[in-house]
Design a protein around this motif. Sequence first.
Motif, PDB file in Angstrom:
ATOM      1  N   SER A  49       0.834  -1.201   0.000  1.00  0.00           N
ATOM      2  CA  SER A  49       0.000   0.000   0.000  1.00  0.00           C
ATOM      3  C   SER A  49       0.868   1.250   0.000  1.00  0.00           C
ATOM      4  O   SER A  49       0.592   2.222  -0.721  1.00  0.00           O
ATOM      5  CB  SER A  49      -0.916  -0.013   1.220  1.00  0.00           C
TER       6      SER A  49
ATOM      7  N   VAL B 177      -7.550  -7.966  -0.505  1.00  0.00           N
ATOM      8  CA  VAL B 177      -7.154  -6.718   0.145  1.00  0.00           C
ATOM      9  C   VAL B 177      -6.926  -5.673  -0.934  1.00  0.00           C
ATOM     10  O   VAL B 177      -6.140  -5.889  -1.854  1.00  0.00           O
ATOM     11  CB  VAL B 177      -5.850  -6.887   0.961  1.00  0.00           C
TER      12      VAL B 177
ATOM     13  N   MET C  38      -8.209   3.469  -1.060  1.00  0.00           N
ATOM     14  CA  MET C  38      -8.417   3.474   0.388  1.00  0.00           C
ATOM     15  C   MET C  38      -9.836   3.770   0.845  1.00  0.00           C
ATOM     16  O   MET C  38     -10.120   3.680   2.033  1.00  0.00           O
ATOM     17  CB  MET C  38      -7.474   4.501   1.034  1.00  0.00           C
TER      18      MET C  38
ATOM     19  N   THR D 216     -11.203   0.742   2.388  1.00  0.00           N
ATOM     20  CA  THR D 216     -10.420   0.446   3.590  1.00  0.00           C
ATOM     21  C   THR D 216     -10.854   1.324   4.755  1.00  0.00           C
ATOM     22  O   THR D 216     -10.995   0.855   5.892  1.00  0.00           O
ATOM     23  CB  THR D 216      -8.919   0.669   3.296  1.00  0.00           C
TER      24      THR D 216
ATOM     25  N   PHE E  33      -6.425  -2.012   9.010  1.00  0.00           N
ATOM     26  CA  PHE E  33      -6.939  -1.079   8.003  1.00  0.00           C
ATOM     27  C   PHE E  33      -6.286   0.296   8.168  1.00  0.00           C
ATOM     28  O   PHE E  33      -6.001   0.981   7.180  1.00  0.00           O
ATOM     29  CB  PHE E  33      -8.458  -0.970   8.109  1.00  0.00           C
TER      30      PHE E  33
ATOM     31  N   LEU F  94      -2.949   0.088   6.500  1.00  0.00           N
ATOM     32  CA  LEU F  94      -3.021   0.219   5.042  1.00  0.00           C
ATOM     33  C   LEU F  94      -3.126   1.683   4.633  1.00  0.00           C
ATOM     34  O   LEU F  94      -2.415   2.152   3.739  1.00  0.00           O
ATOM     35  CB  LEU F  94      -4.213  -0.562   4.497  1.00  0.00           C
ATOM     36  N   TRP F  95      -4.032   2.402   5.296  1.00  0.00           N
ATOM     37  CA  TRP F  95      -4.213   3.812   4.946  1.00  0.00           C
ATOM     38  C   TRP F  95      -2.952   4.616   5.250  1.00  0.00           C
ATOM     39  O   TRP F  95      -2.511   5.450   4.447  1.00  0.00           O
ATOM     40  CB  TRP F  95      -5.397   4.406   5.715  1.00  0.00           C
TER      41      TRP F  95
END
Length: 216
Positions: free
Chosen positions: A16, A135, A140, A143, A166, A169-170
């Motif tokens: 990511s 995923v 995003m 997410t 999550f 990821l962001w």
Amino acid sequence: MKDYSRKGVMLAATLSALAGYVDAVGFMTLGGFFVSFMSGNSTRLGVGLALGEWDQAAIAFGLIVLFVVGVVIGATVARRVGEGRRSVVLAVEAVLLLTGAGLCTAGWRELGMVAVVMAMGVENAVFQRQGDVGVGLTYMTGTLVRMGQRIATALHGGARWDWVPFLMLWTGLAVGGAIGAVSFLRFEVLALWPAFAVVAGLAVVVALAEARTERG
């Protein structure tokens, strides 16, 4: 995300961040168009059509098509080799980033961005499950929705920390974008080379891990 191991979550967060990095480099190279954030390009397409800016609309549409082509390539590779063989999908992404970096360095930025956009599409097949995205790595909105849902669950007595992956990821995407922007300001399109190196390295590491797992 709770179905993935800690290593899987870390790989997803790293990819990511890489998507954010590459998107920032692409955004600045293309003058305001995205190489991984297709919602933004879709908005630019709509605005371009409404204002009669046909060249802008054509660029946005072309990028969207290339991204989808990349997704198709990644999904096909994952199906052919087995969805558990993430290293092969990463290798395909690395080859496309290598191609993009090489073309951009040689002065063919438009052609280079074609390969880069496709690489970002391919990346979304790394965590493919039964033909669907397990995923989302390059976008995003979903997410953040899932993170909010998990926070609500925690506030109502559910699992307390399911929202953290999550957030990772962001955060990865945002931090990667900042690093990508700084790198572009300093190195311009040469900033794509570290992205290639990271994905190539991940492909090797994941391949070794898969080999150990197969040996039992």
